[in-house]
Write an enzyme that holds these catalytic residues in place. Structure first.
Site, PDB file in Angstrom:
ATOM      1  N   LYS A  33       0.804  -1.238   0.000  1.00 26.40           N
ATOM      2  CA  LYS A  33       0.000   0.000   0.000  1.00 26.40           C
ATOM      3  C   LYS A  33       0.827   1.273   0.000  1.00 26.40           C
ATOM      4  O   LYS A  33       0.286   2.354  -0.222  1.00 26.40           O
ATOM      5  CB  LYS A  33      -0.987  -0.008   1.164  1.00 26.40           C
ATOM      6  CG  LYS A  33      -0.393   0.128   2.535  1.00 26.40           C
ATOM      7  CD  LYS A  33      -1.523   0.143   3.562  1.00 26.40           C
ATOM      8  CE  LYS A  33      -1.020   0.143   4.980  1.00 26.40           C
ATOM      9  NZ  LYS A  33      -2.092   0.108   5.961  1.00 26.40           N
ATOM     10  N   GLY A  46      17.625  -4.292  16.872  1.00 27.10           N
ATOM     11  CA  GLY A  46      18.457  -5.246  17.615  1.00 27.10           C
ATOM     12  C   GLY A  46      19.003  -6.352  16.744  1.00 27.10           C
ATOM     13  O   GLY A  46      20.206  -6.582  16.674  1.00 27.10           O
ATOM     14  N   ASP A 206      -4.496  -4.001   8.951  1.00 28.09           N
ATOM     15  CA  ASP A 206      -5.348  -4.335   7.789  1.00 28.09           C
ATOM     16  C   ASP A 206      -5.555  -5.837   7.627  1.00 28.09           C
ATOM     17  O   ASP A 206      -6.670  -6.293   7.341  1.00 28.09           O
ATOM     18  CB  ASP A 206      -4.719  -3.800   6.486  1.00 28.09           C
ATOM     19  CG  ASP A 206      -4.643  -2.291   6.438  1.00 28.09           C
ATOM     20  OD1 ASP A 206      -4.872  -1.649   7.473  1.00 28.09           O
ATOM     21  OD2 ASP A 206      -4.352  -1.740   5.355  1.00 28.09           O
ATOM     22  N   ARG A 273      10.652  -6.519  30.407  1.00 26.78           N
ATOM     23  CA  ARG A 273      10.238  -5.257  29.775  1.00 26.78           C
ATOM     24  C   ARG A 273       8.863  -4.772  30.241  1.00 26.78           C
ATOM     25  O   ARG A 273       8.660  -3.571  30.393  1.00 26.78           O
ATOM     26  CB  ARG A 273      10.281  -5.371  28.257  1.00 26.78           C
ATOM     27  CG  ARG A 273       9.168  -6.164  27.624  1.00 26.78           C
ATOM     28  CD  ARG A 273       8.997  -5.808  26.161  1.00 26.78           C
ATOM     29  NE  ARG A 273      10.187  -6.116  25.397  1.00 26.78           N
ATOM     30  CZ  ARG A 273      10.159  -6.747  24.226  1.00 26.78           C
ATOM     31  NH1 ARG A 273       9.020  -7.155  23.726  1.00 26.78           N
ATOM     32  NH2 ARG A 273      11.253  -6.980  23.559  1.00 26.78           N
ATOM     33  N   LEU A 375      11.708 -11.470  13.653  1.00 18.04           N
ATOM     34  CA  LEU A 375      12.243 -11.592  12.282  1.00 18.04           C
ATOM     35  C   LEU A 375      12.513 -13.057  11.945  1.00 18.04           C
ATOM     36  O   LEU A 375      12.251 -13.510  10.829  1.00 18.04           O
ATOM     37  CB  LEU A 375      13.521 -10.756  12.144  1.00 18.04           C
ATOM     38  CG  LEU A 375      13.324  -9.237  12.245  1.00 18.04           C
ATOM     39  CD1 LEU A 375      14.669  -8.523  12.368  1.00 18.04           C
ATOM     40  CD2 LEU A 375      12.564  -8.692  11.034  1.00 18.04           C
TER      41      LEU A 375
HETATM   42  C1  LIG Z   1      11.170  -0.029  15.835  1.00 21.59           C
HETATM   43  C2  LIG Z   1      11.085  -1.517  15.691  1.00 21.59           C
HETATM   44  C3  LIG Z   1      12.165  -2.307  16.055  1.00 21.59           C
HETATM   45  C4  LIG Z   1      12.091  -3.698  15.925  1.00 21.59           C
HETATM   46  N1  LIG Z   1      13.193  -4.452  16.230  1.00 21.59           N
HETATM   47  C5  LIG Z   1      13.146  -5.798  16.035  1.00 21.59           C
HETATM   48  C6  LIG Z   1      14.301  -6.601  16.238  1.00 21.59           C
HETATM   49  O1  LIG Z   1      15.380  -6.100  16.557  1.00 21.59           O
HETATM   50  N2  LIG Z   1      14.187  -7.938  16.031  1.00 21.59           N
HETATM   51  C7  LIG Z   1      13.018  -8.544  15.664  1.00 21.59           C
HETATM   52  O2  LIG Z   1      12.980  -9.777  15.513  1.00 21.59           O
HETATM   53  N3  LIG Z   1      11.916  -7.789  15.445  1.00 21.59           N
HETATM   54  C8  LIG Z   1      11.959  -6.449  15.605  1.00 21.59           C
HETATM   55  N4  LIG Z   1      10.844  -5.697  15.371  1.00 21.59           N
HETATM   56  C9  LIG Z   1       9.643  -6.366  14.864  1.00 21.59           C
HETATM   57  C10 LIG Z   1       9.844  -6.722  13.402  1.00 21.59           C
HETATM   58  O3  LIG Z   1      10.562  -5.701  12.754  1.00 21.59           O
HETATM   59  C11 LIG Z   1       8.512  -6.901  12.703  1.00 21.59           C
HETATM   60  O4  LIG Z   1       7.697  -7.746  13.450  1.00 21.59           O
HETATM   61  C12 LIG Z   1       8.694  -7.499  11.320  1.00 21.59           C
HETATM   62  O5  LIG Z   1       9.592  -6.720  10.583  1.00 21.59           O
HETATM   63  C13 LIG Z   1       7.343  -7.580  10.621  1.00 21.59           C
HETATM   64  O6  LIG Z   1       7.551  -7.902   9.288  1.00 21.59           O
HETATM   65  P1  LIG Z   1       6.271  -8.047   8.343  1.00 21.59           P
HETATM   66  O7  LIG Z   1       6.795  -8.327   6.985  1.00 21.59           O
HETATM   67  O8  LIG Z   1       5.320  -8.984   8.945  1.00 21.59           O
HETATM   68  O9  LIG Z   1       5.570  -6.604   8.406  1.00 21.59           O
HETATM   69  P2  LIG Z   1       6.069  -5.195   7.872  1.00 21.59           P
HETATM   70  O10 LIG Z   1       7.523  -5.160   7.730  1.00 21.59           O
HETATM   71  O11 LIG Z   1       5.443  -4.149   8.701  1.00 21.59           O
HETATM   72  O12 LIG Z   1       5.425  -5.128   6.412  1.00 21.59           O
HETATM   73  C14 LIG Z   1       4.031  -5.015   6.241  1.00 21.59           C
HETATM   74  C15 LIG Z   1       3.755  -4.671   4.791  1.00 21.59           C
HETATM   75  O13 LIG Z   1       2.374  -4.800   4.503  1.00 21.59           O
HETATM   76  C16 LIG Z   1       1.930  -3.673   3.748  1.00 21.59           C
HETATM   77  N5  LIG Z   1       0.486  -3.545   3.949  1.00 21.59           N
HETATM   78  C17 LIG Z   1      -0.190  -3.428   5.109  1.00 21.59           C
HETATM   79  N6  LIG Z   1      -1.521  -3.390   4.865  1.00 21.59           N
HETATM   80  C18 LIG Z   1      -1.690  -3.494   3.522  1.00 21.59           C
HETATM   81  C19 LIG Z   1      -2.810  -3.508   2.661  1.00 21.59           C
HETATM   82  N7  LIG Z   1      -4.075  -3.410   3.120  1.00 21.59           N
HETATM   83  N8  LIG Z   1      -2.610  -3.600   1.330  1.00 21.59           N
HETATM   84  C20 LIG Z   1      -1.344  -3.676   0.823  1.00 21.59           C
HETATM   85  N9  LIG Z   1      -0.239  -3.659   1.595  1.00 21.59           N
HETATM   86  C21 LIG Z   1      -0.413  -3.581   2.932  1.00 21.59           C
HETATM   87  C22 LIG Z   1       2.774  -2.548   4.287  1.00 21.59           C
HETATM   88  O14 LIG Z   1       2.770  -1.460   3.411  1.00 21.59           O
HETATM   89  C23 LIG Z   1       4.123  -3.246   4.410  1.00 21.59           C
HETATM   90  O15 LIG Z   1       4.763  -3.301   3.155  1.00 21.59           O
HETATM   91  C24 LIG Z   1      10.898  -4.305  15.471  1.00 21.59           C
HETATM   92  C25 LIG Z   1       9.814  -3.516  15.114  1.00 21.59           C
HETATM   93  C26 LIG Z   1       9.896  -2.133  15.215  1.00 21.59           C
HETATM   94  C27 LIG Z   1       8.719  -1.307  14.819  1.00 21.59           C
END
Ligand SMILES: Cc1cc2nc3c(=O)[nH]c(=O)nc-3n(C[C@H](O)[C@H](O)[C@H](O)COP(=O)(O)OP(=O)(O)OC[C@H]3O[C@@H](n4cnc5c(N)ncnc54)[C@H](O)[C@@H]3O)c2cc1C
Length: 516
Positions: A33, A46, A206, A273, A375
């Protein structure tokens, strides 16, 4: 109408990594999106946990994860996580993720509640950015099609089986349907439900809302951790100050300069935490301030700049040299532990629908997530999804978690709500009543207000209005789960039930009565 083998929604680590594997099995479309790199993944600091160190073993990683999960981890899912993690790390290295090394070996660090060093990192504290940039470059070089600024608005089904995705191109305003054999939801978390969050703007729940509306099961929504220290500077969005900073000797002080953590916990700054986050909240209330301070001025500046280069640079860019001055911090919403319920192959309760990453609930984290297990969960279970889709028999065999309680969203009294419905009010409501410290009364009030707001929602027409609808629905699932769980466990703390109860060692599962 276009047809693909896989439609993947989202382009964080879950979407990109799944796409890079799925492209060997069929045609792949990623809908995302925002721009391809807008996601939570790129903010991860981290690192990524895997039991690859000399003194480590899958068994140790298993035990640490189970202990953190406060009685609600799925042991089978955790076993898979720790056994398959090393191979998935090798995959990431082969894709080109530049993990930091020391004397020619991958460098490992230790984080809270891990019994040994097992966290791989890249660029010091810029792990997520390196993963996101590396995988998105790989995807761009591959035959995978990517449609940016395309918002998935509905999961299309036929007789309860998934047949595709309806999406809105937010640049043209046009709606399109994409048919496919498999949908992989990788839409990330829901931190934007809260007034203060470390999450990217795309984290609006979403995937939870779309899956629930289509008839899939949603679970564990009451567990949402709030890391204690996000930067609290006027006009700057809450930027995570890694918990590893406390591990390096960081001291928490209230606005009067007093080190308060020893008053709340024996382990002081190194307490779990959720204990630290609640203590900060109480201390902020006591002193009438909206922040406390993290003090690392006694740690060697060299240690700070080499161990936390990203945090150091970010603060410096905002006028704060953390080697010389105190860092203003407060807790912020961070990670969605619950989500679309999946089995150990990423299958949801709907044939053809898979979920990966933060939007999925594999049962690995239970009621509290071990740092850096997110991750690694993504890569382990994304790989299994793609494997599953290549098998001939994909009958969705997702048996209920042991002792699960099933619920639909209850009809609440249509309440005359005085607060106007808009995004800031929604975020304040969640922060105040469904946040770090909850009570049955506050949760019920939130649930009533959210139900009333949901009834007043106009037909969505653009990205903000779709997202708002998804946020209200996800928030309702969170508040209702919180109301039902009459105990405190892991990331769910209630003042009226401050202890854990054996009778509650079970999961709450929600499904819609009338799926769309
Ligand atoms: C500040 C921060 C630090 C973190 N540090 C760590 C760490 O050190 N180690 C660790 O293991 N985890 C960490 N986490 C958690 C980890 O980063 C996330 O849980 C992980 O990256 C999630 O990956 P994902 O692909 O599921 O989601 P995301 O990376 O959030 O990707 C979601 C995607 O879905 C898309 N999307 C959403 N809704 C829609 C829709 N309706 N239509 C089309 N596209 C959509 C978004 O645009 C995005 O591209 C951290 C998180 C944050 C916020």
């Amino acid at each position: 109408m276009s047809y693909y083998d896989y439609v993947i929604v989202g382009s964080g680590i879950a979407g990109l990594y799944s796409a890079l594997l799925a492209k060997n099995a069929g045609s792949v479309l990623i809908l995302t999106k925002g721009s391809i790199e807008e996601c939570n993944t790129r903010h991860a600091q981290g690192g990524i946990a895997a039991p690859i160190g000399k003194n480590d073993s899958p068994e140790l990683h298993f035990q640490d994860t189970i202990t953190a999960g406060a009685g609600l981890c799925d042991p089978e899912a955790v076993r898979i996580l720790v056994e398959e993690a090393p191979d998935r790390i090798d995959d990431l290295i082969k894709f080109g993720v530049p993990f930091d090394t020391l004397d020619g070996e991958v460098a490992l660090t230790r984080e809270a509640a891990h019994s040994v060093p097992r966290i791989l990192h890249a660029g010091g504290d810029a792990t997520g950015e390196h993963i996101e940039v590396t995988l998105s470059r790989r995807v761009r070089e591959s035959p995978v099609e990517v449609l940016e600024y395309c918002l998935a608005t509905q999961i299309l089904t036929d007789d309860g089986k998934v047949r595709g995705i309806r999406a809105l191109d937010s640049r043209t305003g046009l709606t399109e349907e994409y048919e496919c054999r498999f949908v992989i939801l990788s839409t990330g978390g829901a931190g934007r439900l809260f007034k203060y969050t470390t999450n990217s703007e795309v984290a609006t729940g979403d995937g939870i809302a779309l899956a629930f509306q289509a008839g899939a099961e949603i679970t564990d929504m009451e567990f949402f951790p709030f890391p204690p220290s996000a930067l609290r500077l006027p006009g700057v969005s809450p930027f995570l100050i890694s918990e590893a900073v406390r591990g390096e000797g960081g001291i928490l002080r209230n606005v009067e300069g007093y080190q308060f953590m020893p008053d709340y916990a024996l382990q002081a700054e190194l307490a779990p935490r959720d204990v630290v986050a609640r203590s900060i909240l109480y201390e902020m209330r006591k002193t009438g301030s909206d922040r406390v301070f993290l003090d690392v001025t006694h740690v060697s500046p060299r240690r700070i700049t080499t161990r936390f280069p990203h945090i150091y640079r970010f603060c410096l860019d905002h006028g704060l040299d953390i080697t010389k001055g105190l860092i203003p911090v407060a807790p912020a919403a961070h990670y969605l532990m619950g989500g679309v319920r999946v089995n150990t192959w990423g299958q949801t309760s709907m044939p053809g629908l898979f979920a990966a990453g933060e939007t999925a609930c594999t049962g690995v984290h239970g009621a509290n997530r071990l740092a850096s297990n997110s991750l690694v969960e993504v890569v382990v279970f994304s790989k299994r999804i793609v494997e599953r889709t290549q098998e001939t028999d994909q009958a969705a065999s997702i048996s209920g978690p042991t002792g699960a309680d099933y619920h639909s969203l209850s009809q609440r009294e249509a309440l005359e709500t005085t607060s106007r419905f808009n995004l800031p009010n929604l975020q304040s409501l969640l922060w105040d009543k469904v946040g770090i410290v909850r009570s049955g009364q506050g949760l019920a009030e939130a649930a009533d207000t959210l139900a009333a707001w949901q009834n007043s929602l106009p037909q969505p027409t653009d990205r903000p209005s779709y997202e708002l609808g998804n946020m209200v629905l996800s928030a309702r699932l969170m508040a209702e789960a919180g109301v039902l769980r009459e105990e405190s466990r892991g990331a769910h703390f209630r003042t009226d039930f401050p202890e854990s109860s054996e009778g509650w060692q079970k999961h709450l599962v929600f499904r819609a009565i009338n799926p769309v």
